[in-house]
Scaffold this motif. Sequence first.
Motif, PDB file in Angstrom:
ATOM      1  N   HIS A  84      -5.722   2.632  -1.485  1.00  0.00           N
ATOM      2  CA  HIS A  84      -6.344   1.424  -0.981  1.00  0.00           C
ATOM      3  C   HIS A  84      -7.855   1.391  -0.996  1.00  0.00           C
ATOM      4  N   GLU A  85      -8.583   2.356  -1.205  1.00  0.00           N
ATOM      5  CA  GLU A  85      -9.852   1.824  -1.003  1.00  0.00           C
ATOM      6  C   GLU A  85     -10.445   1.953  -2.882  1.00  0.00           C
ATOM      7  N   HIS A  86      -9.691   1.970  -3.433  1.00  0.00           N
ATOM      8  CA  HIS A  86      -9.598   1.554  -5.195  1.00  0.00           C
ATOM      9  C   HIS A  86      -9.098   0.828  -5.591  1.00  0.00           C
ATOM     10  N   LYS A  87      -7.800  -0.145  -4.440  1.00  0.00           N
ATOM     11  CA  LYS A  87      -7.234  -1.421  -5.094  1.00  0.00           C
ATOM     12  C   LYS A  87      -7.895  -2.565  -4.118  1.00  0.00           C
ATOM     13  N   ALA A  88      -8.757  -2.198  -2.940  1.00  0.00           N
ATOM     14  CA  ALA A  88      -8.920  -3.261  -1.740  1.00  0.00           C
ATOM     15  C   ALA A  88     -10.513  -3.604  -2.786  1.00  0.00           C
ATOM     16  N   ALA A  89     -10.898  -3.692  -4.013  1.00  0.00           N
ATOM     17  CA  ALA A  89     -11.722  -5.151  -4.658  1.00  0.00           C
ATOM     18  C   ALA A  89     -10.883  -5.787  -5.520  1.00  0.00           C
ATOM     19  N   SER A  90     -10.041  -5.616  -5.247  1.00  0.00           N
ATOM     20  CA  SER A  90      -8.832  -6.569  -6.234  1.00  0.00           C
ATOM     21  C   SER A  90      -8.322  -7.271  -4.591  1.00  0.00           C
ATOM     22  N   TRP A  91      -8.466  -7.173  -4.006  1.00  0.00           N
ATOM     23  CA  TRP A  91      -7.496  -7.808  -3.261  1.00  0.00           C
ATOM     24  C   TRP A  91      -8.090  -8.635  -2.538  1.00  0.00           C
ATOM     25  N   SER A  92      -8.068  -9.677  -1.858  1.00  0.00           N
ATOM     26  CA  SER A  92      -8.457 -10.784  -0.267  1.00  0.00           C
ATOM     27  C   SER A  92      -8.154 -10.324   0.545  1.00  0.00           C
ATOM     28  N   PRO A  93      -8.374 -10.493   1.031  1.00  0.00           N
ATOM     29  CA  PRO A  93      -8.424  -9.620   3.177  1.00  0.00           C
ATOM     30  C   PRO A  93      -7.078  -9.712   3.043  1.00  0.00           C
ATOM     31  N   PHE A  94      -6.599 -11.009   2.920  1.00  0.00           N
ATOM     32  CA  PHE A  94      -5.138 -11.604   3.738  1.00  0.00           C
ATOM     33  C   PHE A  94      -4.005 -10.329   2.921  1.00  0.00           C
ATOM     34  N   HIS A  95      -4.105 -10.061   2.210  1.00  0.00           N
ATOM     35  CA  HIS A  95      -3.293  -9.123   0.606  1.00  0.00           C
ATOM     36  C   HIS A  95      -3.496  -8.014   0.874  1.00  0.00           C
ATOM     37  N   GLN A  96      -4.449  -7.518   1.365  1.00  0.00           N
ATOM     38  CA  GLN A  96      -4.996  -6.603   1.660  1.00  0.00           C
ATOM     39  C   GLN A  96      -4.595  -6.137   3.517  1.00  0.00           C
ATOM     40  N   GLN A  97      -4.506  -6.966   4.515  1.00  0.00           N
ATOM     41  CA  GLN A  97      -4.104  -6.509   5.920  1.00  0.00           C
ATOM     42  C   GLN A  97      -3.184  -6.329   5.584  1.00  0.00           C
ATOM     43  N   PRO A 155       2.816 -18.152  -2.601  1.00  0.00           N
ATOM     44  CA  PRO A 155       3.008 -18.811  -1.562  1.00  0.00           C
ATOM     45  C   PRO A 155       2.204 -18.310  -0.527  1.00  0.00           C
ATOM     46  N   GLU A 156       1.430 -16.829  -1.454  1.00  0.00           N
ATOM     47  CA  GLU A 156       0.060 -16.701  -0.693  1.00  0.00           C
ATOM     48  C   GLU A 156      -0.304 -17.485  -0.158  1.00  0.00           C
ATOM     49  N   SER A 157      -0.883 -18.585  -1.836  1.00  0.00           N
ATOM     50  CA  SER A 157      -1.685 -19.108  -1.466  1.00  0.00           C
ATOM     51  C   SER A 157      -1.204 -20.546  -0.864  1.00  0.00           C
ATOM     52  N   VAL A 158      -0.208 -20.682  -0.245  1.00  0.00           N
ATOM     53  CA  VAL A 158       0.118 -22.124   0.074  1.00  0.00           C
ATOM     54  C   VAL A 158       0.253 -21.159   1.739  1.00  0.00           C
ATOM     55  N   CYS A 159       0.882 -20.438   2.501  1.00  0.00           N
ATOM     56  CA  CYS A 159       0.876 -20.001   3.277  1.00  0.00           C
ATOM     57  C   CYS A 159      -0.735 -19.319   3.916  1.00  0.00           C
ATOM     58  N   THR A 160      -1.942 -19.618   2.813  1.00  0.00           N
ATOM     59  CA  THR A 160      -3.278 -18.997   3.483  1.00  0.00           C
ATOM     60  C   THR A 160      -4.332 -20.107   2.562  1.00  0.00           C
ATOM     61  N   SER A 161      -3.759 -20.512   2.576  1.00  0.00           N
ATOM     62  CA  SER A 161      -4.136 -22.084   2.176  1.00  0.00           C
ATOM     63  C   SER A 161      -5.019 -23.077   3.134  1.00  0.00           C
ATOM     64  N   GLN A 162      -6.590 -23.053   3.324  1.00  0.00           N
ATOM     65  CA  GLN A 162      -7.229 -24.103   3.996  1.00  0.00           C
ATOM     66  C   GLN A 162      -8.032 -25.546   4.138  1.00  0.00           C
ATOM     67  N   TRP A 163      -8.165 -26.121   4.584  1.00  0.00           N
ATOM     68  CA  TRP A 163      -9.137 -27.486   4.347  1.00  0.00           C
ATOM     69  C   TRP A 163      -9.969 -27.186   3.574  1.00  0.00           C
ATOM     70  N   LEU A 213      -9.826 -16.902  -6.818  1.00  0.00           N
ATOM     71  CA  LEU A 213      -9.199 -16.176  -7.417  1.00  0.00           C
ATOM     72  C   LEU A 213      -9.502 -14.810  -6.623  1.00  0.00           C
ATOM     73  N   PRO A 214      -8.891 -13.731  -7.002  1.00  0.00           N
ATOM     74  CA  PRO A 214      -9.438 -12.604  -6.699  1.00  0.00           C
ATOM     75  C   PRO A 214     -10.233 -11.941  -7.452  1.00  0.00           C
ATOM     76  N   SER A 215     -11.181 -12.071  -8.341  1.00  0.00           N
ATOM     77  CA  SER A 215     -11.932 -12.124  -8.612  1.00  0.00           C
ATOM     78  C   SER A 215     -12.787 -12.775  -8.261  1.00  0.00           C
ATOM     79  N   GLY A 216     -13.475 -13.398  -7.892  1.00  0.00           N
ATOM     80  CA  GLY A 216     -13.626 -14.517  -7.631  1.00  0.00           C
ATOM     81  C   GLY A 216     -13.718 -15.757  -8.758  1.00  0.00           C
ATOM     82  N   GLY A 217     -14.435 -17.106  -8.200  1.00  0.00           N
ATOM     83  CA  GLY A 217     -14.348 -18.134  -8.549  1.00  0.00           C
ATOM     84  C   GLY A 217     -12.979 -19.161  -8.131  1.00  0.00           C
TER      85      GLY A 217
END
Length: 311
Positions: free
Chosen positions: A9-22, A146-154, A171-175
């Motif tokens: 989890h610690e190794h992957k956390a940097a490349s995951w969005s908070p939602f995906h990590q949870q 689908p993850e992008s659709v479900c978590t999209s914000q205004w 993007l998970p890496s920023g930008g």
Amino acid sequence: MNAVAERWHEHKAASWSPFHQQKVIDRWRTHIQPKVGHVPVRSITAEMLWDRVIKPIQEAGKRESANRVRHALLSMMTFAEDLGLIPNGLNPARELNGRGRRESRPLLSALDLDSARTLLRSVEAAQGKRTSKLALRFAAVTAAAPESVCTSQWSQFAWLDTRSAVWRMPLPSGGHFMHPLSRQACEVLQSARAIGGHTSLVFPVAQSSHQPLSESALVRLSGRGSIRALETVHIWRHVFRHVMSGKHPDRLALVSACLGAEKAEGITCGCSDPGLDERRSFMQEYADLLVDGFPPSRAVISGGMHGSGRP
């Protein structure tokens, strides 16, 4: 295995969005940790993972969840293999590939444009929450993950009242990846705004809620159509690729660009991207084909859930 999972989890956390990590942590705590968390990683076998973890999920009818847990186990055990905690070539999670999957699974290419239109019509005519129906149509016309659709914000959308409407997909890496929006996509967003309350999310689970829809909610909704939905949350991305590749066999690179292939190559498309207008034209052509003759989304959701006034 608990210690390996924590390091993974610690190794992957940097490349995951908070939602995906949870989501990953929830799957670990729900499906994996209670069954094999206490077992030393060297003692884990393929039969143990199948009998204790994957099989019970499949028998509960949660095939998509089973596939996601299977993928998490493979990633986790491969990480342990790379650390030298299990011998190379003896990763038990690799033996789970193909086990328990249906032999006669529908082919992705079988869902042509007519079948996709029939599926979308039947889903929108069936029972379902208004927000879920809007999210499904938005996923269909944008071919977005689908993850992008479900978590999209205004805050991610701009210029919705113009021909330059765009979705700044993080993007998970920023930008951001600039995803051009068709007229039909903007119309769905207008309907979502009308029923969304005061939440920052475009598609919350309930009015004024701060919890996004789950991907499984879209899968369940698709399964209510007259055509059996493919067992994947990426169904509309496959439809887009199949339809537009068939119509434009000489524009396969553009098809991939519309699906966000730039993200995999580390390229962030901005407003100055010379291909943005070309992608916008492609997305508009696809939306016109997919929902031609469909009622506007505000008509589809005007009745909400049959027999219920809930969102």
